[in-house]
Design an enzyme around this catalytic site. Sequence first.
Site, PDB file in Angstrom:
ATOM      1  CD  GLU A  12      -3.042  -1.394   2.806  1.00 22.09           C
ATOM      2  OE1 GLU A  12      -4.568  -1.632   2.260  1.00 22.09           O
ATOM      3  OE2 GLU A  12      -2.151  -1.134   3.865  1.00 22.09           O
ATOM      4  CG  ASP A 196     -11.203  -7.993  -0.717  1.00 23.56           C
ATOM      5  OD1 ASP A 196     -10.704  -8.142  -0.656  1.00 23.56           O
ATOM      6  OD2 ASP A 196     -12.446  -8.428  -0.296  1.00 23.56           O
TER       7      ASP A 196
HETATM    8  C1  3QA Z   1      -6.595  -7.923   4.678  1.00 29.16           C
HETATM    9  C2  3QA Z   1      -5.973  -6.660   4.609  1.00 29.16           C
HETATM   10  C3  3QA Z   1      -5.565  -5.828   6.056  1.00 29.16           C
HETATM   11  O1  3QA Z   1      -4.248  -4.724   6.260  1.00 29.16           O
HETATM   12  C4  3QA Z   1      -7.264  -5.212   5.396  1.00 29.16           C
HETATM   13  C5  3QA Z   1      -6.135  -5.551   3.967  1.00 29.16           C
HETATM   14  C6  3QA Z   1      -9.086  -5.577   1.919  1.00 29.16           C
HETATM   15  N1  3QA Z   1     -10.163  -6.667   1.718  1.00 29.16           N
HETATM   16  C7  3QA Z   1     -10.491  -6.976   2.957  1.00 29.16           C
HETATM   17  C8  3QA Z   1     -11.582  -8.221   3.630  1.00 29.16           C
HETATM   18  N2  3QA Z   1     -11.628  -7.923   5.113  1.00 29.16           N
HETATM   19  C9  3QA Z   1     -11.214  -6.894   5.423  1.00 29.16           C
HETATM   20  N3  3QA Z   1     -10.113  -6.079   5.214  1.00 29.16           N
HETATM   21  C10 3QA Z   1     -10.081  -5.840   4.267  1.00 29.16           C
HETATM   22  N4  3QA Z   1      -7.151  -4.441   3.959  1.00 29.16           N
HETATM   23  C11 3QA Z   1      -5.236  -9.166   5.761  1.00 29.16           C
HETATM   24  S1  3QA Z   1      -5.074 -10.159   4.721  1.00 29.16           S
HETATM   25  C12 3QA Z   1      -4.117 -10.366   3.946  1.00 29.16           C
HETATM   26  C13 3QA Z   1      -2.601 -10.821   3.992  1.00 29.16           C
HETATM   27  O2  3QA Z   1      -2.010 -11.630   3.298  1.00 29.16           O
HETATM   28  C14 3QA Z   1      -8.075  -4.459   3.428  1.00 29.16           C
HETATM   29  C15 3QA Z   1      -9.245  -5.648   3.095  1.00 29.16           C
HETATM   30  N5  3QA Z   1     -12.430  -8.895   2.899  1.00 29.16           N
HETATM   31  C16 3QA Z   1      -0.203 -11.490   3.590  1.00 29.16           C
HETATM   32  C17 3QA Z   1       0.417 -12.582   2.987  1.00 29.16           C
HETATM   33  O3  3QA Z   1      -0.094 -13.802   3.835  1.00 29.16           O
END
Ligand code: 3QA
Length: 231
Positions: A12, A196
Amino acid sequence: MKIAIMGAMPEEIEPIISKLDAVTKTYYGENTYYEGTYHGKDVVVAYSKIGKVFATLTATILIEKFACTHLLFSGVAGAISNELSIGDLVIATGLSQHDLDITAFGHPFGYVPEGEVCITTDKNLRNLAKKVAQEKSLTLKEGNIATGDQFVADETRKNWIGSTFQADALEMEGAAVAVVCKALNVPFFILRAISDSADMDASFNFDTFLDSSAKISADFILSMVDELQSI
Ligand code: 3QA
């Protein structure tokens, strides 16, 4: 004026750090802070790591240690509203914590004594964003954002959050930043591009669109920095 630009994940803020001049790195509180200039303006950029607790720590340090006067958050979010598609930009009017629950004592979801369910973002920064969007012919939607320590990938949970908090998008940091900035009287702004739809395809779509949506948000934030002057 010293502008904090904050994200949660490296993806980000990388598109922002790569455009700064005269960058110096400071390691503090187990995190790296990038101080530099963007077209002559002083900025401090950092990613917090995921979730409300880390976001609180980073926002506080940006303000208390680095003396930032404005805070802009850039990142991605899951859509709740059917009107938001992957890649769309959304700015928060207000932010709530969807996982804060002392309803056993008769309080509404998201409320604790002396707090508030929904914290409103700075109106001047929102208006500036609308002006930038108009100038660049970009569509910018405005809505409430719900925050919680949970990656939501479930239609039922997502719809509950949407109806309980009148939220159009959800993420994991915004309301924490809002609590800090409100308490410390720092104007703040939360921008997200949709990665998403917080449904059963969420983790797949998130992995696919994280980079491209994060870049859409970061580019917009930099355009806003260019126009941030007297506010
Ligand atoms: C998700 C990130 C966290 O900082 C919140 C993305 C996008 N879609 C979402 C959803 N529910 C909640 N939040 C979000 N951000 C972190 S989990 C993935 C980590 O991967 C916003 C967001 N549906 C790391 C590699 O293993």
